[in-house]
Design an enzyme around this catalytic site. Sequence first.
Site, short mmCIF file in Angstrom:
data_model
loop_
_atom_site.label_atom_id
_atom_site.label_comp_id
_atom_site.label_asym_id
_atom_site.label_seq_id
_atom_site.Cartn_x
_atom_site.Cartn_y
_atom_site.Cartn_z
N ASP A 174 33.54 56.95 15.95
CA ASP A 174 33.95 58.26 16.46
C ASP A 174 33.78 59.38 15.43
O ASP A 174 34.56 60.33 15.38
CB ASP A 174 35.42 58.21 16.94
CG ASP A 174 35.60 57.17 18.02
OD1 ASP A 174 34.69 57.00 18.84
OD2 ASP A 174 36.68 56.53 18.05
N GLN A 222 29.70 52.51 17.05
CA GLN A 222 30.77 52.09 16.13
C GLN A 222 30.52 52.65 14.71
O GLN A 222 29.96 53.72 14.60
CB GLN A 222 30.94 50.56 16.12
CG GLN A 222 31.50 50.00 17.42
CD GLN A 222 30.46 49.81 18.51
OE1 GLN A 222 29.43 49.20 18.29
NE2 GLN A 222 30.70 50.32 19.70
N HIS A 270 30.37 58.23 23.30
CA HIS A 270 29.78 59.35 22.56
C HIS A 270 29.87 60.62 23.39
O HIS A 270 29.42 60.66 24.53
CB HIS A 270 28.31 59.04 22.24
CG HIS A 270 28.14 57.83 21.38
ND1 HIS A 270 26.92 57.30 21.09
CD2 HIS A 270 29.04 57.07 20.73
CE1 HIS A 270 27.08 56.25 20.31
NE2 HIS A 270 28.35 56.09 20.08
#
Length: 426
Positions: free
Chosen positions: A13, A223, A41
């Site tokens: 993130d 990730q 995303h």
Amino acid sequence: MTATVILGSQWGDEGKGKITDLYSENADVVVRYQGGNNAGHTIVVDGERFALSLIPSGVLYPQVTPVIGNGTVVDPAVLLREMDELTERGIDPSRVRVSGNAHVIMPYHRKMDAVLERYLGEQQIGTTKRGIGPCYMDKFSRFGIRMQDLFDPKIFRKKLEVALKDKNRQLTKVYNQLPLDLDEIYEEYLIYAARLDGHITDTSLLVWEAIHGGKNVLFEGAQGTLLDIDHGTYPFVTSSNPTAGGAVTGSGIGPRDLDRVIGVAKAYISRVGTGPFPTELLDETGDRMIEIGGEYGVVTGRRRRCGWLDAVALRYSARVNGLTEIAFTKLDILSHFDPIKIAVAYESGGTRYDEFPRQQSVLYHCTPIYEELEGWNVDITKATSFDNLPDAARRYVERVEELCGVRVSSVGVGPGREATLMRPDQ
Ligand code: GDP
Ligand code: IMO
Ligand code: MG
């Protein structure tokens, strides 16, 4: 003419979607190389928000061929839904190409993900429950079903029979669950296959031809480095390799084909799920970071844990990925904090750790050694160049560069496509 990896250098993130979208303007091919719909995303274009989980972020540009590589795990229902949603919003998903070698997430993977987490109880990882781990488990135990298998009904049924027998035994005998029905799954997945026909191809060849044909190719990681199965905070990780090496194995190219590796790093850190997090803020400052930063998961809606930037972890990430540059995001969020802290080392049991500790227990018990920097206390979301940022904001970025030994090539000051200050090579 360049092959560039864009990956997460923290716990996910970091803003990879936004950075990939930005670089996609000049890209011909954008490849997802690992993970599945555990990723979330977000891209904001002219105030319109797009949330993608499986399709590469480059899809918003019409000249891009979005590729889902062999290293990913694909839930076909999710892929089709994402394609339908794009179509409804006027974006053509017919260009999406999927590797025939990518593994398929089956209903029993999702079910196993849920029961395994329940079984772990207090030790649970806090997975996204999308079946990611169990799908990779089957891949490595060679029980897996690949995208190409769906197109040969006989082979598919045979493989499904073997895999389902094993899973139903576990589900009923070990985890006290009802068995899943073979025919139901078989019929359901043949329908997906019919819809995906035409999208499946040899993506390794496609990517190789693009690179060697002088095209711009991006490799989009999901990730982050600290969630990597080999280099992350195991077992509190995902089941694939988001690190740069994963771009090679997960898309079927050679390491010499890569030119640049951009590590996306948030100006502070967040983490979803359980596991060690030395700079986590469990106080009012942390709560403010979560609220001001809008730190809630795209996939599961979970509140993300937040804390100060960890330069020890970022230096580690620079090393294991061979980062050539850093895309620094969300600097605007730190406008609300003064002073601003950076962890430059850890201390545990009287020992100072300048490098990421090899013994993970240290990460749980260490105290970060912080350096305090002055805040800038003004809105920077309208800034148009790095040089026009307040002195304190520039100093913060420059200090991060010094601590990590990697150049910051862009700074994010807002979620929009335009809110990125590029710093061309000096
Ligand atoms: P990803 O998983 O790495 O692609 O990141 P996510 O999309 O899950 O989370 C990043 C969040 O930060 C998204 O909501 C983005 O729109 C947002 N974002 C990205 N860059 C910036 C930035 O520079 N400033 C602000 N305020 N938000 C940003
Ligand atoms: P993006 O691409 C943040 C975390 C989960 C859990 C662990 C394992 O948006 O950065 P999994 O379902 O993968 O088996 O869960 O990894 N996780 C993420 N955290 N961002 C992500 O993706 C993540 N994908 C998985 O919360 O702790
Ligand atoms: Mg995300």
